[in-house]
Every structure is written in structure tokens, then in C-alpha cells.
Design an enzyme around this catalytic site. Structure first.
Site, short mmCIF file in Angstrom:
data_model
loop_
_atom_site.label_atom_id
_atom_site.label_comp_id
_atom_site.label_asym_id
_atom_site.label_seq_id
_atom_site.Cartn_x
_atom_site.Cartn_y
_atom_site.Cartn_z
N LYS A 109 4.40 5.48 9.47
CA LYS A 109 4.04 4.83 8.21
C LYS A 109 3.22 3.57 8.49
O LYS A 109 3.56 2.77 9.35
CB LYS A 109 5.27 4.47 7.40
CG LYS A 109 4.98 4.12 5.94
CD LYS A 109 6.28 3.91 5.18
CE LYS A 109 6.05 3.93 3.68
NZ LYS A 109 5.12 2.91 3.24
N SER B 148 7.14 0.73 9.01
CA SER B 148 8.53 0.99 8.66
C SER B 148 9.38 1.05 9.92
O SER B 148 8.93 1.54 10.97
CB SER B 148 8.65 2.30 7.89
OG SER B 148 10.01 2.65 7.69
N HIS C 97 -7.20 0.56 -17.25
CA HIS C 97 -5.79 0.73 -17.61
C HIS C 97 -5.04 1.59 -16.59
O HIS C 97 -4.06 2.26 -16.94
CB HIS C 97 -5.63 1.34 -19.00
CG HIS C 97 -6.31 0.57 -20.09
ND1 HIS C 97 -5.69 -0.42 -20.82
CD2 HIS C 97 -7.58 0.65 -20.56
CE1 HIS C 97 -6.54 -0.92 -21.70
NE2 HIS C 97 -7.70 -0.29 -21.56
#
Length: 469
Positions: free
Chosen positions: A333, A327, A197
Site C-alpha cells: 500500500k 501501511s 460537486h
């Protein structure tokens, strides 16, 4: 250009079919019926897949050989058609198959496109070799002998599908499976926190987690193979409506045997040609396995990008290769782009599955007339998925590295380790320990001792996260 024809001053030539004359580019091998389709269906840019073109070439070569064996076709014509088909299979005439997917639903024009190309090329070869024919090779009478578009297109569909799974998808699965098996071996004994979950769960070894990914691939492989027998049954020999009109006795068995010999796959004639012409459930069943693989690849790709999330503020339990800047504004990034490509392919496959299912339901009376879109979507799914798996393997999975320190840190911070205390203090008391540790930001050991449920020595005696897998 067809043998014996002279081009016009405008670079065109005249071709004829049962509806009359058509102008065709002088250098093209196709004829009047292909040109009519080319002009009548200016719809979209999706051309009939290469896999279908190659499968049609195999069908026509097999039919020529079967017709010759049954005494319907001469050896010279058989050899000329076979040699022309071999050129198509080698990619020599790809530009001569210009038709789009969005044409007649039976694929008649694509069948005739192949018939015309092979007939014209066979006649060229005859002229080049000085082979004397009683009459020129004819698209319908010779190349299409004992056949109909209604049985050749579903046959080409099955041949193309079976070859695509066998030659593209299964090798891709095997390649990624081998990478995951190596990753398991390299990380034997590394224990980390499990998650259910998207929440902390009891421990699992990283090898066990990876083995789950591998098992998904192996299961999909089994399902793809389980669907193959339906693809191996061929409609060829049913001709127009399944009765086999104008096909000699034994043609269906003979041509299936020829296709099996040409491909190395165990093709056989479908015992019920009426079902074979109108029903497309074998393709639906097979694509269901393709969709199942897409769903499994979606799960694997998502797991990988979750585990690699960060590098500082996410889970960060694995690292993956940095392939390109992530990016245009954030320097340094790097994104999990291979995972994203896999997930996009997966949703495309799932969409194709819906289209194939709808199309297969439209087999009215003696023929399904949604076959080109079924063929296009099926082969797109297999091709995209095979490419995506190979790319993911090469540019992501093969470079996965376990961040063992981070795994160990997360493991020992997990409150769900309290589960191992259930046999000693009970579920309710274990829940009190977890809640107290979370609320006060302390360890399970401190919370358990503070609640008077265990001594420090007893806790240390039973609490061993590495042994909980």
C-alpha cells in the site's frame, strides 16, 4: 561571560539590573533581565522564533548606525554593536536567546535579551581588540539608545515577517509554479472529464486543470505582495507610547533607511506611530494572504490525491511518486503522504490566522500586548507553508504523470458529454438521453438513437468530446 567578570566556583556570575542582583550562567552572554524572564516564565517549550532574533539583531545594528549618524553614539560603540549583531545574524550565539514566547506581551524581555547579549559581546570585542571606551557598552543606555521595547518589538515583527515572505514563501511558490507550468506543457491536448460537486461534468483538458492550480499560486503571490507595504511601515522611533520621547529628531527616518539598506527591502517609518504601536492590522492583512495560500494549497493537494486515488478502485487519472510504505499491515500500500502533510499544514495556518486576529484586536490604549504570540504564529505559518510547498514540489508534484488511457476511458464513459447535444435536441431531451443511458448501462449514442432523437450519423457528426474544451 561579560568582559572583566570572574566566574564563581559554582559556574555562575553575578549580574545586576534596576531590581538588584541575579545569578547568571558564567558562559552566557545574557544578563539579569533575561535571567529573570527565564525563571519567571517556565511556560511551554516554544522559544522566541529565530526570525525574531535575527530581526532584532538587524534593528539594533540599524539603530546603532542611525544614532551614530545623528551624533548620539560614537563610532567605536557603533562598530562594536554592529559586529556583535553580525555574529547573531550568522547564528553564532543562538543559545544565548533562551526565552519562550509566553512572556510579557510587549516582548520587553526579548528586547532586553538582545540588548544584554549585544552589550556583553560588544564589551568582549572591545577587550579583545584593545578598544578603549569611555564607559562600557550598556544594554539600555547604549544598545537600546533612542528605543523602547514598545517600538522595537513591532519593528522586529514587521522585519521578520517581510523577510520570511520574501526569502521563504515567494521562492517556494515560484518553484511549484514552474513545476506546474512544465506539467501543463507536457500534457497539452490531453482531454479528460471535468468534475463538479465530485460528480462527472463536461470535458476539460488536463493542461487547463493544471493551469487552475498554477493560477491559484500566482493569485496568492499577488495577494502576498499586495500586503507587503503595510509590513514595510515601521514603528521604530515611537519609543514608549508613540510620542518619540528620548529619540532624537529624525531618528525614525534614519533608522528605517538603515534597515532598508541592511535588508534590501523598502522599509520606511510609519507616519503614525500611535497606530504602529497599538495596531497589528498590517500583520493580520498579510497573514490573511498567507491563509489564502494555505487554502489554495489545500485545494491543490486534495485534487492531486483524488486524481491519484486507487490505484485500481479510485479515479486513477494520475500517478504520483511512491515515497514510503503506506501501511503496517497492508503490504504494497502507498499513500498520498505529501498531500496529507500539506493539508495538515494548511489547517495549522488557518488556526494561526484565528489566533492572530484575536491577538490583534487587543491593542488597548497605546500598546498591543499580544505581540510574541502574533510573531510566533505568523512565522510558524510562513515557515511551515514554505517547507510544505517545497516538499510537495520535490516529492510529489514534480513526479506527477498523467494516466492518459484512464483519462480517455473516463472521458468517454461520462454521461455529461450529453451536454453537447443541448443545442440540437434541447436540455430536457438531453436529460432523457443521459438518464436512459445510465439506467440501461448503454452509451449516449445508443440511448439517443433509441429515443428517436437523432440518427446514428447525425450523432457522430455533432458528438466530439475532444472538441468540447
Amino acid at each position: 561571560m561579560a568582559a572583566g567578570q570572574t566566574p564563581r566556583a559554582d559556574g555562575m556570575r553575578v549580574e545586576r539590573d534596576s531590581m538588584g542582583e541575579m545569578l547568571v550562567p558564567a558562559g552566557a552572554l545574557w544578563g539579569a533581565q533575561t535571567e529573570r524572564s527565564h525563571e519567571n516564565f517556565p511556560i511551554g517549550t516554544e522559544r522566541m522564533p529565530e526570525g525574531i532574533v535575527r530581526a532584532f539583531a538587524l534593528v539594533k545594528k540599524a539603530a546603532a548606525r542611525a544614532n551614530c549618524r545623528l551624533g548620539r553614539l560614537g563610532e567605536a560603540e557603533r562598530d562594536l554593536i554592529s559586529d556583535a549583531a553580525d555574529e547573531v545574524l550568522a547564528g553564532a550565539h543562538d543559545d544565548d536567546f533562551p526565552l519562550v514566547v509566553w512572556q510579557t506581551g510587549s516582548g520587553t524581555q526579548s528586547n532586553m535579551n538582545m540588548n544584554e547579549v549585544l552589550a556583553n559581546r560588544a564589551n568582549q570585542l572591545a577587550a579583545e581588540r584593545g578598544v578603549a571606551l569611555e564607559r562600557p557598552v550598556h544594554p539600555n543606555d547604549t544598545v537600546n539608545m533612542s528605543q523602547s521595547s514598545n517600538d522595537t518589538f513591532p519593528t522586529a515583527l514587521h522585519v521578520a515577517a517581510a523577510r520570511a515572505v520574501t526569502e521563504l514563501l515567494l521562492p517556494a511558490i515560484d518553484r511549484l509554479t514552474a513545476t506546474l507550468r512544465r506539467l501543463e506543457e507536457e500534457n497539452a491536448g490531453v482531454v479528460k472529464s471535468g468534475r463538479t460537486h465530485l460528480q462527472d461534468a463536461v470535458p476539460i483538458s488536463f493542461s487547463q486543470e493544471v493551469s487552475g492550480w498554477r493560477g491559484l499560486l500566482e493569485g496568492s503571490r499577488e495577494e502576498l505582495l499586495a500586503a507587503m507595504p503595510g509590513l514595510y511601515r515601521l514603528a521604530l522611533g515611537g519609543t514608549a507610547v508613540g510620542t518619540g520621547l528620548n529619540a532624537p529628531e529624525g531618528f525614525d527616518v534614519a533608522v528605517a533607511a538603515e534597515l532598508a539598506d541592511l535588508t534590501g527591502l523598502p522599509f520606511e517609518t510609519d507616519p503614525n506611530k500611535f497606530r504602529a504601536l497599538t495596531g497589528k492590522d498590517a500583520v493580520v492583512f498579510s497573514h490573511g494572504a498567507v491563509k489564502g495560500l494555505a487554502a489554495n494549497m489545500m485545494k491543490i493537494a486534495n485534487d492531486v490525491r483524488w486524481l491519484a486515488s486507487g490505484p485500481r478502485l479510485g479515479l486513477g487519472e494520475i500517478t504520483i511518486p511512491a515515497n514510503e510504505p503506506g501501511s503496517s499491515i497492508m503490504p504494497g500500500k502507498v499513500n498520498p503522504t505529501q498531500c496529507e502533510a500539506v493539508t495538515m499544514v494548511a489547517v495549522q495556518v488557518m488556526g494561526n490566522d484565528a489566533a492572530i486576529g484575536f491577538a490583534a484586536s487587543q491593542g488597548n490604549f497605546e500598546l498591543n500586548v499580544f505581540m510574541p504570540v502574533i510573531a510566533y504564529d505568523y512565522l510558524q505559518s510562513v515557515g511551515l507553508l514554505a517547507d510544505a510547498i517545497v516538499s510537495f514540489d520535490e516529492r510529489c508534484a514534480s513526479g506527477i504523470r498523467a494516466n492518459r488511457e484512464k483519462m480517455d476511458e473516463n472521458l468517454h464513459r461520462s454521461l455529461m458529454l450529453v451536454t453537447c447535444l443541448n443545442p440540437y435536441i434541447g436540455y430536457d431531451n438531453a436529460a432523457r438521453v443521459a438518464k436512459k443511458a445510465f439506467a440501461e448501462n448503454t452509451s449516449l449514442r445508443e440511448a439517443c438513437v433509441a429515443l428517436g432523437l437523432m440518427t446514428p450519423e447525425r450523432f457522430d457528426e455533432v458528438f466530439h468530446p475532444e472538441q468540447m474544451v
